[in-house]
Design an enzyme around this catalytic site. Structure first.
Site, PDB file in Angstrom:
ATOM      1  CG  MET D   1     -70.434  -8.624  32.188  1.00 13.58           C
ATOM      2  SD  MET D   1     -72.026  -9.605  32.499  1.00 13.58           S
ATOM      3  CE  MET D   1     -71.698  -9.910  34.060  1.00 13.58           C
ATOM      4  N   PRO D   2     -73.288  -5.782  32.284  1.00 13.28           N
ATOM      5  CG  PRO D   2     -73.586  -4.079  33.743  1.00 13.28           C
ATOM      6  CD  PRO D   2     -72.646  -4.285  32.741  1.00 13.28           C
TER       7      PRO D   2
END
Lengths: 62, 62, 62, 62, 62, 62
Positions: D1-2
């Site tokens: 989920m960067p």
């Protein structure tokens, strides 16, 4: 002292922003057991050429 | 390497921004015992319809 | 309603943080002609392996 | 989920932004061993009067 | 593609965070007329020595 | 003066962070036609209970 920062695409109406600030503040205060007075909301609007998802610019999405 | 990010209402003059960058950098370097050269300041201006306090949109405040 | 966010290396003392919050709030209020009451300061501490300058990790700097 | 957030000076072309989103997503996914689909990029453009380095406003730099 | 970033004091339970993510996503999607799938929430927890209000460190507030 | 801020899940190795800082700086400098020296990278690590996607806490994802 929660600070809520929302980054979203340009183009929402003042009415949407007003409700967003109102509802996010009320719900966060309720869940976090803090006063609405202590919550600040900041909205950052970005154009479609200024964000990307999965490597694709917003401008190029269908 | 401190990075200072300021979100504030639109409408300040260049002179105010120049002094803000100068003074915040100088004071932070002094307090944190670091060099001014290592400090970066970023200013994000938001319109009155893009922030809220205590659930009220900036636009609706008196 | 200025919100000041500072990202810096871990390891400063409480006394440094207290002075940082106090001085940055006072100076910003003075320059921006706003009340100290309206200013919020947030400090994010990152370890030396979580920042880089000129492509070099903080951990690897001399 | 960067989530990758880039703050930079105004004035880059759409082509530069498109390549930036594409390459930063691809390289981050590769290094972090995550899917490109999970990576979001946000670009914040600031004018030269809204950032400073070493206490000097971008506008005043040569 | 809204990204919601919340900075708040440490110490909330997983249950509070779960409800915060759920409710803020649902309400933002409804108000902004976007899909819940496109909304990402990030929570940054800061200790009482890492934020200040009106020039006073959270640690020193009563 | 680009500042790149990456928020990602905890647990990456120092080697991954070193490569991330190196590659993102190099590629951004190339694409934006700026010097690597002017680029700063900040990494914010968040635990799985501190982010959510589509209304679901990272902790609850399979």
């Amino acid at each position: 002292m929660p600070v809520i920062q929302i980054t979203m695409s340009q183009g929402r109406t003042v009415e949407q922003k007003r409700e967003l600030v109102q509802v996010l503040t009320r719900e966060s205060a309720r869940i976090l057991k803090t006063k609405e007075e202590s919550i600040r909301v900041l909205i950052y609007e970005v154009s479609k050429e200024n964000w990307g998802n999965a490597g694709v610019l917003g401008l190029d999405m269908k």
